[in-house]
Design a protein around this motif. Structure first.
Motif, PDB file in Angstrom:
ATOM      1  N   ARG A  16      12.928  31.158 -44.256  1.00 44.37           N
ATOM      2  CA  ARG A  16      12.439  31.153 -45.526  1.00 44.37           C
ATOM      3  C   ARG A  16      13.474  30.424 -46.489  1.00 44.37           C
ATOM      4  NH1 ARG A  16      10.838  37.246 -45.619  1.00 44.37           N
ATOM      5  NH2 ARG A  16       8.716  37.331 -44.854  1.00 44.37           N
ATOM      6  N   LYS A  17      14.666  30.820 -46.523  1.00 37.75           N
ATOM      7  CA  LYS A  17      15.485  30.104 -47.291  1.00 37.75           C
ATOM      8  C   LYS A  17      15.646  28.784 -46.994  1.00 37.75           C
ATOM      9  CE  LYS A  17      19.109  33.392 -46.850  1.00 37.75           C
ATOM     10  NZ  LYS A  17      20.132  34.050 -46.806  1.00 37.75           N
ATOM     11  N   SER A  18      15.645  28.281 -45.831  1.00 38.72           N
ATOM     12  CA  SER A  18      15.683  27.007 -45.314  1.00 38.72           C
ATOM     13  C   SER A  18      14.393  25.941 -45.205  1.00 38.72           C
ATOM     14  CB  SER A  18      16.414  26.950 -43.845  1.00 38.72           C
ATOM     15  OG  SER A  18      17.459  27.570 -44.069  1.00 38.72           O
ATOM     16  N   LEU A  19      13.102  26.624 -45.589  1.00 40.70           N
ATOM     17  CA  LEU A  19      12.083  25.795 -45.239  1.00 40.70           C
ATOM     18  C   LEU A  19      11.658  24.947 -46.345  1.00 40.70           C
ATOM     19  CD1 LEU A  19       9.618  28.516 -43.269  1.00 40.70           C
ATOM     20  CD2 LEU A  19      10.850  26.586 -42.302  1.00 40.70           C
ATOM     21  N   SER A  20      11.455  23.863 -45.881  1.00 37.79           N
ATOM     22  CA  SER A  20      10.949  22.925 -47.013  1.00 37.79           C
ATOM     23  C   SER A  20       9.512  23.084 -47.537  1.00 37.79           C
ATOM     24  CB  SER A  20      10.803  21.371 -46.646  1.00 37.79           C
ATOM     25  OG  SER A  20       9.848  21.250 -45.590  1.00 37.79           O
ATOM     26  N   LEU A  35      11.208  21.831 -38.089  1.00 35.03           N
ATOM     27  CA  LEU A  35       9.800  22.175 -38.471  1.00 35.03           C
ATOM     28  C   LEU A  35       9.561  21.098 -39.774  1.00 35.03           C
ATOM     29  CD1 LEU A  35       9.352  25.822 -38.636  1.00 35.03           C
ATOM     30  CD2 LEU A  35       8.300  24.314 -36.953  1.00 35.03           C
ATOM     31  N   LYS A  36      10.491  20.814 -40.438  1.00 40.51           N
ATOM     32  CA  LYS A  36      10.377  19.785 -41.595  1.00 40.51           C
ATOM     33  C   LYS A  36       9.907  18.389 -40.977  1.00 40.51           C
ATOM     34  CE  LYS A  36      12.591  17.803 -45.447  1.00 40.51           C
ATOM     35  NZ  LYS A  36      13.847  17.660 -46.393  1.00 40.51           N
ATOM     36  N   HIS A  78      18.506  27.497 -39.433  1.00 35.94           N
ATOM     37  CA  HIS A  78      18.655  26.335 -40.298  1.00 35.94           C
ATOM     38  C   HIS A  78      18.213  25.133 -39.413  1.00 35.94           C
ATOM     39  CE1 HIS A  78      20.158  28.401 -43.592  1.00 35.94           C
ATOM     40  NE2 HIS A  78      20.979  29.045 -42.952  1.00 35.94           N
ATOM     41  N   GLU A  79      18.526  24.986 -38.172  1.00 34.42           N
ATOM     42  CA  GLU A  79      18.180  24.002 -37.299  1.00 34.42           C
ATOM     43  C   GLU A  79      16.850  24.081 -37.009  1.00 34.42           C
ATOM     44  OE1 GLU A  79      20.686  23.800 -33.710  1.00 34.42           O
ATOM     45  OE2 GLU A  79      22.447  24.096 -35.087  1.00 34.42           O
ATOM     46  N   ILE A  80      16.023  25.169 -36.705  1.00 34.81           N
ATOM     47  CA  ILE A  80      14.922  25.357 -36.647  1.00 34.81           C
ATOM     48  C   ILE A  80      13.873  24.840 -37.875  1.00 34.81           C
ATOM     49  CG2 ILE A  80      12.983  27.142 -36.301  1.00 34.81           C
ATOM     50  CD1 ILE A  80      14.626  28.798 -34.673  1.00 34.81           C
ATOM     51  N   ALA A  81      14.550  25.237 -38.994  1.00 36.82           N
ATOM     52  CA  ALA A  81      13.927  24.917 -40.477  1.00 36.82           C
ATOM     53  C   ALA A  81      13.748  23.095 -40.373  1.00 36.82           C
ATOM     54  CB  ALA A  81      14.502  25.485 -41.396  1.00 36.82           C
ATOM     55  N   LEU A 126       6.580  16.529 -41.926  1.00 38.16           N
ATOM     56  CA  LEU A 126       6.527  15.366 -42.439  1.00 38.16           C
ATOM     57  C   LEU A 126       5.736  14.366 -41.671  1.00 38.16           C
ATOM     58  CD1 LEU A 126       9.931  15.353 -44.286  1.00 38.16           C
ATOM     59  CD2 LEU A 126       7.584  15.519 -45.131  1.00 38.16           C
ATOM     60  N   ALA A 127       5.878  14.402 -40.294  1.00 37.79           N
ATOM     61  CA  ALA A 127       5.141  13.611 -39.686  1.00 37.79           C
ATOM     62  C   ALA A 127       3.645  13.966 -38.977  1.00 37.79           C
ATOM     63  CB  ALA A 127       5.797  13.550 -38.107  1.00 37.79           C
ATOM     64  N   ASP A 128       3.249  15.039 -39.865  1.00 39.78           N
ATOM     65  CA  ASP A 128       2.001  15.615 -39.902  1.00 39.78           C
ATOM     66  C   ASP A 128       1.510  15.993 -38.182  1.00 39.78           C
ATOM     67  OD1 ASP A 128       0.828  15.762 -42.234  1.00 39.78           O
ATOM     68  OD2 ASP A 128       0.166  13.699 -42.438  1.00 39.78           O
ATOM     69  N   ARG A 129       2.428  16.643 -37.593  1.00 38.79           N
ATOM     70  CA  ARG A 129       2.193  17.041 -36.095  1.00 38.79           C
ATOM     71  C   ARG A 129       1.489  18.613 -36.126  1.00 38.79           C
ATOM     72  NH1 ARG A 129       7.684  14.609 -35.071  1.00 38.79           N
ATOM     73  NH2 ARG A 129       7.128  12.515 -34.262  1.00 38.79           N
ATOM     74  N   PHE A 130       1.519  19.189 -37.237  1.00 38.85           N
ATOM     75  CA  PHE A 130       0.685  20.224 -37.395  1.00 38.85           C
ATOM     76  C   PHE A 130       0.050  20.660 -38.837  1.00 38.85           C
ATOM     77  CE2 PHE A 130       5.142  21.611 -38.298  1.00 38.85           C
ATOM     78  CZ  PHE A 130       4.839  22.447 -39.345  1.00 38.85           C
TER      79      PHE A 130
END
Length: 149
Positions: A116-120, A91-92, A85-88, A96-100
């Motif tokens: 998958r459950k946690s990804l935005s 990544l979010k 969940h922390e990784i997700a 949102l900052a358009d880094r990738f």
């Protein structure tokens, strides 16, 4: 060849429940060259080292009714899920900052499911491949070979 074509500056996340490697493609899709730009670990000792309480008991009724044991909490497994969940969340923030623009996610099946459950939606829309393997202890050249052939 695996068919994964990661653009220049595309990301690869290689994670398990205790370690995460963030890599970036420093070259072209035809000649990927991954470089680690961030890595972190979460210490996660065995459950026995995290808690030694006896399993709880539940009464099935009043008086001398049957009593059942309750399964002991698996602190190790819970820590792995929390790490996912922390990784997700991380990544979010970066999406949102358009880094990738593109990302490949590599993780064991259980961790992949938690991710998958946690990804935005901001992250999910950028995923170009998911690989259900644990590659966190592999050197970068081996990760490249496995992902890009």
């Amino acid at each position: 060849m695996s068919g994964i074509r990661l653009r220049r500056n595309g990301w690869v996340l290689v994670a398990d429940g205790e370690k995460a490697l963030f890599l970036v493609n420093a070259d072209t899709p035809d000649h990927p060259a991954l470089e680690v730009f961030n890595a972190f670990e979460q210490p996660n000792p065995r459950t026995a080292a995290q808690g030694t309480d006896r399993p709880g008991r539940l009464s099935d009724g009043l008086g001398n009714a049957h009593r059942s044991a309750v399964q002991e909490t698996d602190w190790h497994r819970l820590a792995k899920h929390e790490f996912a969940h922390e990784i997700a969340s991380l990544l979010k923030q970066n999406a949102l900052a358009d880094r990738f623009e593109q990302i490949v996610i590599v993780a064991p099946a259980v961790i992949m499911g938690e991710l998958r459950k946690s990804l935005s939606e901001a992250v999910s829309s950028r995923i170009i491949a998911e690989v259900a393997k644990d590659l966190t202890r592999h050197p970068v050249p081996q990760i490249e070979k496995i992902l890009f052939g």
